[in-house]
Write a protein that holds these residues in place. Structure first.
Motif, PDB file in Angstrom:
ATOM      1  N   ARG A 202       0.839  -1.210   0.000  1.00 56.66           N
ATOM      2  CA  ARG A 202       0.000   0.000   0.000  1.00 56.66           C
ATOM      3  C   ARG A 202       0.870   1.254   0.000  1.00 56.66           C
ATOM      4  N   THR A 203       1.870   1.267   0.858  1.00 56.30           N
ATOM      5  CA  THR A 203       2.772   2.422   0.921  1.00 56.30           C
ATOM      6  C   THR A 203       3.558   2.566  -0.382  1.00 56.30           C
ATOM      7  N   LEU A 204       4.051   1.449  -0.889  1.00 54.57           N
ATOM      8  CA  LEU A 204       4.832   1.474  -2.127  1.00 54.57           C
ATOM      9  C   LEU A 204       4.008   1.991  -3.299  1.00 54.57           C
ATOM     10  N   LEU A 205       2.790   1.504  -3.428  1.00 52.59           N
ATOM     11  CA  LEU A 205       1.915   1.912  -4.527  1.00 52.59           C
ATOM     12  C   LEU A 205       1.736   3.427  -4.559  1.00 52.59           C
ATOM     13  N   ASN A 206       1.605   4.030  -3.377  1.00 54.07           N
ATOM     14  CA  ASN A 206       1.397   5.478  -3.302  1.00 54.07           C
ATOM     15  C   ASN A 206       2.698   6.272  -3.382  1.00 54.07           C
ATOM     16  N   THR A 207       3.831   5.590  -3.215  1.00 58.75           N
ATOM     17  CA  THR A 207       5.132   6.248  -3.297  1.00 58.75           C
ATOM     18  C   THR A 207       5.660   6.283  -4.728  1.00 58.75           C
ATOM     19  N   LEU A 208       5.378   5.258  -5.493  1.00 59.85           N
ATOM     20  CA  LEU A 208       5.958   5.102  -6.834  1.00 59.85           C
ATOM     21  C   LEU A 208       5.744   6.288  -7.782  1.00 59.85           C
ATOM     22  N   PRO A 209       4.556   6.905  -7.824  1.00 60.42           N
ATOM     23  CA  PRO A 209       4.363   7.995  -8.794  1.00 60.42           C
ATOM     24  C   PRO A 209       5.395   9.111  -8.678  1.00 60.42           C
ATOM     25  N   SER A 210       5.906   9.360  -7.489  1.00 61.58           N
ATOM     26  CA  SER A 210       6.886  10.441  -7.293  1.00 61.58           C
ATOM     27  C   SER A 210       8.255  10.082  -7.865  1.00 61.58           C
ATOM     28  N   TYR A 211       8.466   8.810  -8.180  1.00 60.77           N
ATOM     29  CA  TYR A 211       9.761   8.350  -8.678  1.00 60.77           C
ATOM     30  C   TYR A 211       9.617   7.659 -10.030  1.00 60.77           C
ATOM     31  N   TRP A 212       8.550   8.018 -10.750  1.00 62.88           N
ATOM     32  CA  TRP A 212       8.285   7.376 -12.033  1.00 62.88           C
ATOM     33  C   TRP A 212       9.288   7.850 -13.090  1.00 62.88           C
ATOM     34  N   PRO A 213       9.758   6.957 -13.940  1.00 71.36           N
ATOM     35  CA  PRO A 213      10.718   7.346 -14.986  1.00 71.36           C
ATOM     36  C   PRO A 213      10.182   8.426 -15.923  1.00 71.36           C
ATOM     37  N   LEU A 214      11.094   9.198 -16.481  1.00 68.57           N
ATOM     38  CA  LEU A 214      10.759  10.263 -17.392  1.00 68.57           C
ATOM     39  C   LEU A 214      11.099   9.849 -18.821  1.00 68.57           C
ATOM     40  N   GLU A 215      10.150  10.067 -19.713  1.00 65.88           N
ATOM     41  CA  GLU A 215      10.375   9.779 -21.128  1.00 65.88           C
ATOM     42  C   GLU A 215      10.302  11.076 -21.951  1.00 65.88           C
ATOM     43  N   LYS A 216      10.976  11.065 -23.067  1.00 67.21           N
ATOM     44  CA  LYS A 216      10.965  12.213 -23.954  1.00 67.21           C
ATOM     45  C   LYS A 216      10.881  11.722 -25.399  1.00 67.21           C
ATOM     46  N   ALA A 217       9.986  12.340 -26.160  1.00 66.69           N
ATOM     47  CA  ALA A 217       9.818  11.943 -27.550  1.00 66.69           C
ATOM     48  C   ALA A 217      10.962  12.467 -28.402  1.00 66.69           C
ATOM     49  N   THR A 218      11.454  11.613 -29.275  1.00 68.13           N
ATOM     50  CA  THR A 218      12.529  12.016 -30.207  1.00 68.13           C
ATOM     51  C   THR A 218      12.065  11.764 -31.632  1.00 68.13           C
ATOM     52  N   PRO A 219      12.469  12.612 -32.580  1.00 69.57           N
ATOM     53  CA  PRO A 219      12.067  12.433 -33.970  1.00 69.57           C
ATOM     54  C   PRO A 219      12.560  11.101 -34.526  1.00 69.57           C
ATOM     55  N   HIS A 220      11.840  10.585 -35.535  1.00 65.30           N
ATOM     56  CA  HIS A 220      12.266   9.363 -36.218  1.00 65.30           C
ATOM     57  C   HIS A 220      13.631   9.581 -36.864  1.00 65.30           C
TER      58      HIS A 220
END
Length: 220
Positions: A202-220
């Motif tokens: 329960r604690t982990l589930l609510n903690t994870l969003p703050s440490y979620w990986p960041l993605e960035k779109a790159t052109p083809h």
């Protein structure tokens, strides 16, 4: 009636085709910051020790980021945590399935169910999976689920596919993670150990969003 059904099906087919075409020409997001390694080393009074798998296991799982830790309490209790994160470029999910992998590792699944964890952000209870597995000398309690887009929690693969498709269409991303919390138990302390695993999850589930990986779109 038949004409109306045919027209509806045709419209849906055309919309699907247009959406698929647009998605194919959108830039593909890539992981630029994994962040999960910053997940707190102390959760609910348990202090973590990092661990690793053999390299062959990492190659098989093929995740963008792995977290494998043993969280220990002051009284000697241990909760094991594994997170495997898959970015959009890798399809957002793992082929790992505990219902197949546990028997393959020599553990018999003796009970499985769904437990609900309170999600503070939505003030709702979300279902996750519970498994009790057994070998000759021990019981293993496991809580596991899939998490996508940081805060969306799903308990099975088909729900994850729906969320991934929605994310790909609306936000141009369909990343996700497999989360597993496990603890050993004797026949006498099954209920106590299960509650500990549920509380930690329960604690982990609510903690994870703050440490979620960041993605960035790159052109083809």
């Amino acid at each position: 009636m038949r004409n109306a059904s045919f027209i509806t099906a045709l419209i849906l087919l055309l919309l699907t085709g247009v959406a698929s075409t647009l998605m194919a020409y959108r830039p593909v997001p890539v992981v630029v910051a994994t962040n999960l390694e910053k997940l707190p080393m102390e959760i609910d009074g348990y202090r973590a020790v990092e661990d690793t798998f053999p390299e062959s296991v990492y190659k098989e799982l093929n995740a963008d980021k792995h977290i494998y830790r043993h969280y220990r309490s002051a009284d000697g209790g241990v909760i094991d945590l594994y997170i495997g994160y898959y970015g959009t470029a890798k399809g957002g999910r793992t082929g790992h399935n505990p219902y197949a992998c546990l028997p393959g590792a020599g553990l018999a699944i003796v009970d499985s169910d769904v437990v609900k964890l309170e999600q503070l952000e939505t003030n709702k209870k979300v279902p996750v999976n519970y498994i009790l597995a057994h070998t000759e000398d021990r019981n293993l309690i496991m809580i596991h689920w899939y998490q996508t887009a940081g805060n969306k929690v799903v308990s099975n693969g088909w729900q994850q596919n729906i969320e991934r498709l929605r994310g790909r269409v609306l936000d141009n991303r369909n990343d996700g993670a497999f989360i597993r919390v496990s603890v050993s138990a004797t026949d006498k302390d099954l209920s106590t150990q299960k509650e500990k695993a549920v509380q930690f999850s329960r604690t982990l589930l609510n903690t994870l969003p703050s440490y979620w990986p960041l993605e960035k779109a790159t052109p083809h």
